[in-house]
Write a protein that holds these residues in place. Structure first.
Motif, PDB file in Angstrom:
ATOM      1  N   MET A   1       0.787  -1.241   0.040  1.00  0.00           N
ATOM      2  CA  MET A   1       0.165   0.053  -0.009  1.00  0.00           C
ATOM      3  C   MET A   1       1.083   1.210  -0.004  1.00  0.00           C
ATOM      4  N   MET A   2       0.605   2.172  -0.958  1.00  0.00           N
ATOM      5  CA  MET A   2       1.272   3.474  -1.008  1.00  0.00           C
ATOM      6  C   MET A   2       1.117   4.306   0.127  1.00  0.00           C
ATOM      7  N   ALA A   3       2.026   5.019   0.576  1.00  0.00           N
ATOM      8  CA  ALA A   3       1.719   6.038   1.616  1.00  0.00           C
ATOM      9  C   ALA A   3       1.152   7.263   0.868  1.00  0.00           C
ATOM     10  N   THR A   4       0.438   7.991   1.339  1.00  0.00           N
ATOM     11  CA  THR A   4      -0.092   9.071   0.936  1.00  0.00           C
ATOM     12  C   THR A   4       0.133  10.446   1.634  1.00  0.00           C
ATOM     13  N   MET A   5      -0.256  11.481   0.932  1.00  0.00           N
ATOM     14  CA  MET A   5       0.071  12.890   1.266  1.00  0.00           C
ATOM     15  C   MET A   5      -0.999  13.912   1.128  1.00  0.00           C
ATOM     16  N   GLN A   6      -1.169  14.962   1.586  1.00  0.00           N
ATOM     17  CA  GLN A   6      -2.033  16.001   1.150  1.00  0.00           C
ATOM     18  C   GLN A   6      -1.543  16.900   0.019  1.00  0.00           C
ATOM     19  N   ALA A   7      -2.415  17.425  -0.918  1.00  0.00           N
ATOM     20  CA  ALA A   7      -2.109  18.115  -1.874  1.00  0.00           C
ATOM     21  C   ALA A   7      -3.076  19.148  -2.056  1.00  0.00           C
ATOM     22  N   VAL A   8      -2.816  20.359  -2.493  1.00  0.00           N
ATOM     23  CA  VAL A   8      -3.998  21.448  -2.938  1.00  0.00           C
ATOM     24  C   VAL A   8      -3.619  21.576  -4.553  1.00  0.00           C
ATOM     25  N   GLN A   9      -4.861  21.216  -5.357  1.00  0.00           N
ATOM     26  CA  GLN A   9      -4.637  21.027  -6.693  1.00  0.00           C
ATOM     27  C   GLN A   9      -5.809  21.818  -7.530  1.00  0.00           C
ATOM     28  N   VAL A  10      -5.537  22.211  -8.649  1.00  0.00           N
ATOM     29  CA  VAL A  10      -6.571  22.941  -9.603  1.00  0.00           C
ATOM     30  C   VAL A  10      -7.063  21.561 -10.438  1.00  0.00           C
ATOM     31  N   PRO A  11      -8.368  21.331 -10.310  1.00  0.00           N
ATOM     32  CA  PRO A  11      -8.712  20.126 -11.180  1.00  0.00           C
ATOM     33  C   PRO A  11      -8.866  20.388 -12.736  1.00  0.00           C
ATOM     34  N   LYS A  12      -9.217  21.777 -12.946  1.00  0.00           N
ATOM     35  CA  LYS A  12      -9.417  22.259 -14.436  1.00  0.00           C
ATOM     36  C   LYS A  12      -9.206  23.760 -14.521  1.00  0.00           C
ATOM     37  N   PRO A  13      -8.961  24.194 -15.444  1.00  0.00           N
ATOM     38  CA  PRO A  13      -8.626  25.610 -15.662  1.00  0.00           C
ATOM     39  C   PRO A  13      -9.792  26.196 -15.171  1.00  0.00           C
ATOM     40  N   GLY A  14      -9.637  27.213 -14.175  1.00  0.00           N
ATOM     41  CA  GLY A  14     -10.636  28.121 -13.809  1.00  0.00           C
ATOM     42  C   GLY A  14     -11.494  27.615 -12.573  1.00  0.00           C
ATOM     43  N   ALA A  15     -11.116  26.517 -12.198  1.00  0.00           N
ATOM     44  CA  ALA A  15     -11.881  26.022 -11.166  1.00  0.00           C
ATOM     45  C   ALA A  15     -11.141  26.288  -9.710  1.00  0.00           C
ATOM     46  N   ASP A  16     -11.875  26.099  -8.682  1.00  0.00           N
ATOM     47  CA  ASP A  16     -11.442  26.376  -7.354  1.00  0.00           C
ATOM     48  C   ASP A  16     -10.396  25.432  -6.853  1.00  0.00           C
ATOM     49  N   PHE A  17      -9.601  25.660  -6.086  1.00  0.00           N
ATOM     50  CA  PHE A  17      -8.456  24.978  -5.350  1.00  0.00           C
ATOM     51  C   PHE A  17      -9.233  23.757  -4.552  1.00  0.00           C
ATOM     52  N   GLU A  18      -8.646  22.668  -4.485  1.00  0.00           N
ATOM     53  CA  GLU A  18      -9.185  21.388  -3.900  1.00  0.00           C
ATOM     54  C   GLU A  18      -8.333  20.741  -3.119  1.00  0.00           C
ATOM     55  N   LEU A  19      -8.481  20.568  -1.844  1.00  0.00           N
ATOM     56  CA  LEU A  19      -7.495  19.494  -0.968  1.00  0.00           C
ATOM     57  C   LEU A  19      -7.830  18.329  -1.304  1.00  0.00           C
ATOM     58  N   VAL A  20      -6.588  17.432  -1.765  1.00  0.00           N
ATOM     59  CA  VAL A  20      -6.946  16.155  -2.067  1.00  0.00           C
ATOM     60  C   VAL A  20      -5.673  15.230  -1.281  1.00  0.00           C
ATOM     61  N   GLU A  21      -6.145  13.829  -1.319  1.00  0.00           N
ATOM     62  CA  GLU A  21      -4.990  13.078  -1.152  1.00  0.00           C
ATOM     63  C   GLU A  21      -4.525  12.459  -2.280  1.00  0.00           C
ATOM     64  N   ARG A  22      -3.285  12.310  -2.154  1.00  0.00           N
ATOM     65  CA  ARG A  22      -2.554  11.535  -3.305  1.00  0.00           C
ATOM     66  C   ARG A  22      -1.561  10.432  -2.733  1.00  0.00           C
ATOM     67  N   ASP A  23      -0.934   9.719  -3.472  1.00  0.00           N
ATOM     68  CA  ASP A  23      -0.010   8.851  -3.398  1.00  0.00           C
ATOM     69  C   ASP A  23       1.473   9.716  -3.466  1.00  0.00           C
ATOM     70  N   ILE A  24       2.369   9.466  -2.400  1.00  0.00           N
ATOM     71  CA  ILE A  24       3.571  10.217  -2.427  1.00  0.00           C
ATOM     72  C   ILE A  24       4.330   9.825  -3.591  1.00  0.00           C
ATOM     73  N   PRO A  25       4.822  10.666  -4.278  1.00  0.00           N
ATOM     74  CA  PRO A  25       5.459  10.333  -5.739  1.00  0.00           C
ATOM     75  C   PRO A  25       6.975   9.757  -5.409  1.00  0.00           C
ATOM     76  N   GLU A  26       7.203   8.673  -6.414  1.00  0.00           N
ATOM     77  CA  GLU A  26       8.379   7.993  -6.250  1.00  0.00           C
ATOM     78  C   GLU A  26       9.214   8.649  -7.351  1.00  0.00           C
TER      79      GLU A  26
END
Length: 140
Positions: A1-26
């Motif tokens: 199981m991959m370790a995860t982290m929090q990230a703030v991303q923009v899902p599409k141009p012009g959209a609001d920021f969103e807090l998401v959980e992502r896998d920690i990148p290798e």
């Protein structure tokens, strides 16, 4: 199981920021993974939020003023070590082969990488820098 982290991303141009959980990148070959300790907020992050840079892909994590510590190094990285403090700015790497680079004009690289635009930036707990063998990084 991959370790995860929090990230703030923009899902599409012009959209609001969103807090998401992502896998920690290798980190891949010639990349380092940075544990982000701080990331500035800059007006030019609007470029990412509003999709103003040609060819951007989404979702995208903004943030090109990154300071942190190298957490892991990828294959072939020789100039950087785990535990070193580093920073990544707007200019996130050049190819070293285009006509501008061959003249030493890295700022005008035809294939320049921009942290938070070309690849995910510092609005997350970890980021991987393409680094092109570390040339995107600066000691901090």
């Amino acid at each position: 199981m991959m370790a995860t982290m929090q990230a703030v991303q923009v899902p599409k141009p012009g959209a609001d920021f969103e807090l998401v959980e992502r896998d920690i990148p290798e980190p891949g070959p010639a990349q380092v993974r940075i544990r982000v300790q701080a990331c500035g907020i800059c007006h030019s992050d609007v470029v990412t939020k509003d999709g103003l840079f040609p060819g951007m892909s989404y979702p995208r994590v903004p943030g090109h003023e990154v300071a942190g510590v190298i957490d892991e190094v990828g294959a072939g990285v020789q100039d950087w070590q785990k535990g070193e403090r580093v920073g990544v700015g707007w200019h996130g790497g050049q190819d070293g082969t285009c006509p501008a680079c061959r003249r030493g004009d890295f700022t005008n690289c035809a294939n320049a990488q921009v942290c938070g635009v070309s690849y995910d930036g510092g609005y997350q707990e970890f980021t991987d820098s393409p680094g092109f063998s570390g040339n995107a990084l600066s000691p901090s």
